[in-house]
Design an enzyme around this catalytic site. Structure first.
Site, mmCIF file in Angstrom:
data_model
loop_
_atom_site.group_PDB
_atom_site.id
_atom_site.type_symbol
_atom_site.label_atom_id
_atom_site.label_comp_id
_atom_site.label_asym_id
_atom_site.label_seq_id
_atom_site.Cartn_x
_atom_site.Cartn_y
_atom_site.Cartn_z
ATOM 1 N N ASP A 32 -18.712 22.886 -25.778
ATOM 2 C CA ASP A 32 -19.990 23.462 -26.236
ATOM 3 C C ASP A 32 -19.798 24.789 -26.968
ATOM 4 O O ASP A 32 -20.752 25.446 -27.336
ATOM 5 C CB ASP A 32 -20.988 23.602 -25.091
ATOM 6 C CG ASP A 32 -20.621 24.692 -24.100
ATOM 7 O OD1 ASP A 32 -19.418 24.903 -23.880
ATOM 8 O OD2 ASP A 32 -21.538 25.316 -23.539
ATOM 9 N N SER A 73 -20.326 21.645 -20.698
ATOM 10 C CA SER A 73 -19.326 22.645 -21.068
ATOM 11 C C SER A 73 -17.915 22.075 -20.949
ATOM 12 O O SER A 73 -17.591 21.088 -21.576
ATOM 13 C CB SER A 73 -19.523 23.898 -20.211
ATOM 14 O OG SER A 73 -18.733 24.959 -20.670
ATOM 15 N N ASP A 114 -13.994 25.062 -26.358
ATOM 16 C CA ASP A 114 -14.390 24.046 -25.400
ATOM 17 C C ASP A 114 -15.504 23.190 -26.012
ATOM 18 O O ASP A 114 -15.949 23.455 -27.134
ATOM 19 C CB ASP A 114 -14.800 24.699 -24.077
ATOM 20 C CG ASP A 114 -16.032 25.582 -24.195
ATOM 21 O OD1 ASP A 114 -16.325 26.045 -25.315
ATOM 22 O OD2 ASP A 114 -16.701 25.825 -23.174
ATOM 23 N N ASP A 128 -18.645 27.917 -26.358
ATOM 24 C CA ASP A 128 -18.942 29.282 -25.913
ATOM 25 C C ASP A 128 -17.690 29.981 -25.397
ATOM 26 O O ASP A 128 -17.757 31.121 -24.939
ATOM 27 C CB ASP A 128 -20.060 29.303 -24.865
ATOM 28 C CG ASP A 128 -19.725 28.533 -23.594
ATOM 29 O OD1 ASP A 128 -18.645 27.909 -23.532
ATOM 30 O OD2 ASP A 128 -20.551 28.555 -22.657
#
Length: 478
Positions: free
Chosen positions: A256, A109, A254, A258
Site C-alpha cells: 500500500d 498493508s 510495501d 506507506d
C-alpha cells in the site's frame, strides 16, 4: 485467527476472520460514525450527503470487497468517490482534495495476500483516533446503523486523477530539484511487490529525473512473489536482481506504499530505520523544527536532531500516535523506523512517495558535494546503531501483572531512564531496550539498540531472561 481491530481499521484473513458479514457491519458503522460527526459539527443541516473516498491495493480480493463496501455506503446514504487502485497516502490526500467526510482504504498493508482490511480515515485524511474507534465499535456492537430511504441513497463516482495529483504535490515541494537529480543519470531498480505502487512509483521516479528504471514486480497483479513486508529476510530475490542489473540502488515499497526500504549498490540494506534518518537530515537543511519518531525507532534520529539543533520526541508506536505528537510539538518531519516518513507540508500520513523524493534528492546533494559516491558510502555518513528484535510468548499473565512486572524491572535497572508511555523503555548511556505488550497477540515484543550487533543482542537477551523468570513466577501462582 480472530479479526484484528485497531486505530488503523479492521484486518483479517478473507473468508475466515474477514467475512462479508463483518465487512458490511463495519462499513455501516463507519457510515453511521460519519453521519454523527457531521451532525456534531453542524454540517448536516444543508441536507448534503456525506462523501467517502475509497481506494484499494491490488490484492485479488480487493475489487469484490470494494464493490461490497461501496454498495453498503451508498445504501447508508453516502456519496462514494472510488479511486480504484490507489496507494494509502494517495487516498489520504484525496480525502482532503475532495473535501470528503472520510475515507476507506482496502488494504492489509504488508500482510500476505490472503489478508485484507478496511483502513478508516477521518475528514482530515488521517487514521481515526482512539475515541473515534471506540465510538465506531460501540455503533457496530449495538447495530446503531443509519439507512437511507430509497430516494436518498448515495451516488458513486470514479476519479483516477489522484495519482498524478499526488506526484505533482511531491514534485512541487520546494526542496525537490529534478534537474539536479536528472544530471546524476541514476540507474534504479524499483520493486513494488505487485502492489498499489506498480504504476505510480515508476512514474514518480521518471518525473523526478530518473530515466533508467529496472522494474521488478511492477505488473500490479496483487499476487505477491514474496512475503511483501520489505525487510531483509524477504528481499533475497530483489538483492539478486539488483546485483545482476548493475543499478545504483533499489527502491522497495510495501503493497500500500506507506513504507520505503532501500538497497545499496552492493546489495546491502540501507536500513528501514535509516529511511527517516536520511530524509530528516536532508529536510532539516530546508526547514528547521522538531522531529518525531516512535519509542522503538533508532536513536540515530535523535543524533541528527542534535546536529541540527532541534528537539526529537518519541511517541507510542503507531502512525496515528506519531502524527498526533507531531501536531502537539509542531514537528516538521517524522515517522517510524519501519521506513515510514511523514511530512506535514504534504499531509500527516506515512508516504513512500515523499520518502523516495527526499532520499533521492538527499543522495544527489551529497554526491554533488563529494564529487560522486555510492549509496553505501552515503549510508556510512550517518550514526551507526544496531538493533535486535525478540519476543516472549505469554501464558495467563494479566495486563495488571505486566504493569507490576515492568515497574519491578525499571527499579532493578535504576541506572537507566525509564519511560512508561508504551510498555517500558529503558534508556542507557549508549543503548536502549523497549518492552511492549502486543495489542493483538499474547506476547511481549523486545526491541534493543546498541553501537554493536552483539551489544544489542545481549541487551535484548538479558531483558528477555529477566521477563521470562518473572513471568514464570507470576504464572506459577495463578
Amino acid at each position: 485467527m480472530s479479526l484484528m481491530i485497531s486505530v488503523s481499521g479492521i484486518r483479517g484473513i478473507v473468508g475466515e476472520s474477514l467475512t462479508p458479514k463483518n465487512l458490511t457491519a463495519f462499513a455501516m458503522a463507519f457510515a453511521s460514525l460519519v453521519f454523527r460527526q457531521k451532525e456534531r459539527c453542524g454540517k448536516n443541516h444543508s441536507g448534503k450527503k456525506p462523501t467517502i473516498v475509497i481506494g484499494r491495493d491490488t490484492r485479488p480480493t480487493g475489487k469484490a470487497i470494494g464493490d461490497l463496501v461501496s454498495s453498503t455506503l451508498l445504501l447508508c446514504g453516502c456519496d462514494v468517490v472510488d479511486l480504484g487502485i490507489a496507494t494509502t497516502p494517495t487516498v489520504e490526500l484525496a480525502v482532503t482534495g475532495e473535501g470528503a467526510d472520510g475515507g476507506l482504504i482496502i488494504t492489509a498493508s504488508h500482510n500476505p495476500v490472503a489478508w485484507n482490511a478496511l483502513k478508516m480515515l477521518n475528514h482530515k485524511g488521517e487514521f481515526l483516533g482512539a475515541e473515534e474507534v471506540d465510538e465506531l465499535l460501540a455503533i457496530a456492537e449495538k447495530e446503531l446503523f443509519v439507512h437511507a430511504h430509497w430516494d436518498r441513497i448515495g451516488t458513486l463516482s470514479q476519479n483516477e486523477q489522484y495519482d498524478e495529483l499526488h506526484i505533482k504535490k511531491v514534485l512541487d515541494l520546494p526542496c525537490i530539484d529534478t534537474t539536479t537529480i536528472e544530471k546524476e543519470q541514476f540507474r534504479v531498480l524499483v520493486d513494488c511487490v505487485e502492489g498499489a505502487g506498480a504504476s505510480i512509483i515508476p512514474r514518480l521516479c521518471t518525473e523526478l529525473g530518473i530515466k533508467n528504471i529496472v522494474e521488478v514486480a511492477c505488473g500490479g497483479s496483487g499476487l505477491f512473489p514474496r512475503n511483501p513486508e520489505p525487510i531483509e529476510e524477504n528481499l533475497s530475490t530483489t538483492i539478486a536482481a539488483l546485483k545482476e542489473s548493475g543499478c545504483d540502488f533499489a527502491l522497495i515499497v510495501d503493497p500500500d506504499v506507506d513504507r520505503l526500504a532501500l538497497l545499496c549498490e552492493d546489495g546491502s540494506l540501507f536500513g528501514e530505520e535509516y529511511t527517516l534518518v536520511a530524509c530528516a537530515d536532508f529536510y532539516l537543511k530546508h526547514k528547521i523544527g522538531a522531529v518525531v519518531n516512535n519509542l522503538s525507532s533508532s536513536r540515530a534520529l535523535r543524533d541528527i536532531a542534535a546536529k541540527h539543533g532541534v528537539a526529537c520526541y518519541s511517541a507510542k508506536i503507531g502512525e496515528a500516535n506519531v502524527s498526533e505528537m507531531m501536531k502537539e510539538v509542531g514537528a516538521v518531519i517524522g515517522g517510524e523506523g519501519n521506513g515510514g516518513v511523514i511530512l506535514p507540508e504534504l499531509h500527516y500520513g506515512r508516504d513512500a512517495l515523499v520518502g523516495i523524493a527526499l532520499i533521492v534528492q538527499a543522495f544527489t546533494l551529497w554526491r554533488s558535494e563529494n564529487g560522486g559516491g555510492s549509496l553505501s558510502e552515503f549510508r556510512r555518513t550517518f550514526p551507526d546503531y544496531f538493533m535486535s528484535k525478540q519476543k516472549i510468548v505469554l501464558g495467563s499473565t494479566s495486563r495488571a501483572a505486566l504493569e507490576k512486572l515492568f515497574t519491578d524491572i525499571a527499579s532493578h535497572y535504576h541506572s537507566a531512564a525509564a519511560n512508561r508511555l508504551d510498555g517500558l523503555k529503558l534508556d542507557f548511556a549508549d543503548s536502549w531496550v523497549h518492552l511492549r505488550p502486543s495489542n493483538t497477540e499474547p506476547i511481549i515484543r523486545i526491541y534493543a539498540e546498541a553501537p554493536s550487533k552483539t551489544g544489542a543482542d545481549e541487551l535484548a537477551s538479558e531483558l528477555k531472561h529477566e521477563i521470562e523468570q518473572r513471568v514464570a513466577g507470576i504464572e506459577s501462582h495463578e
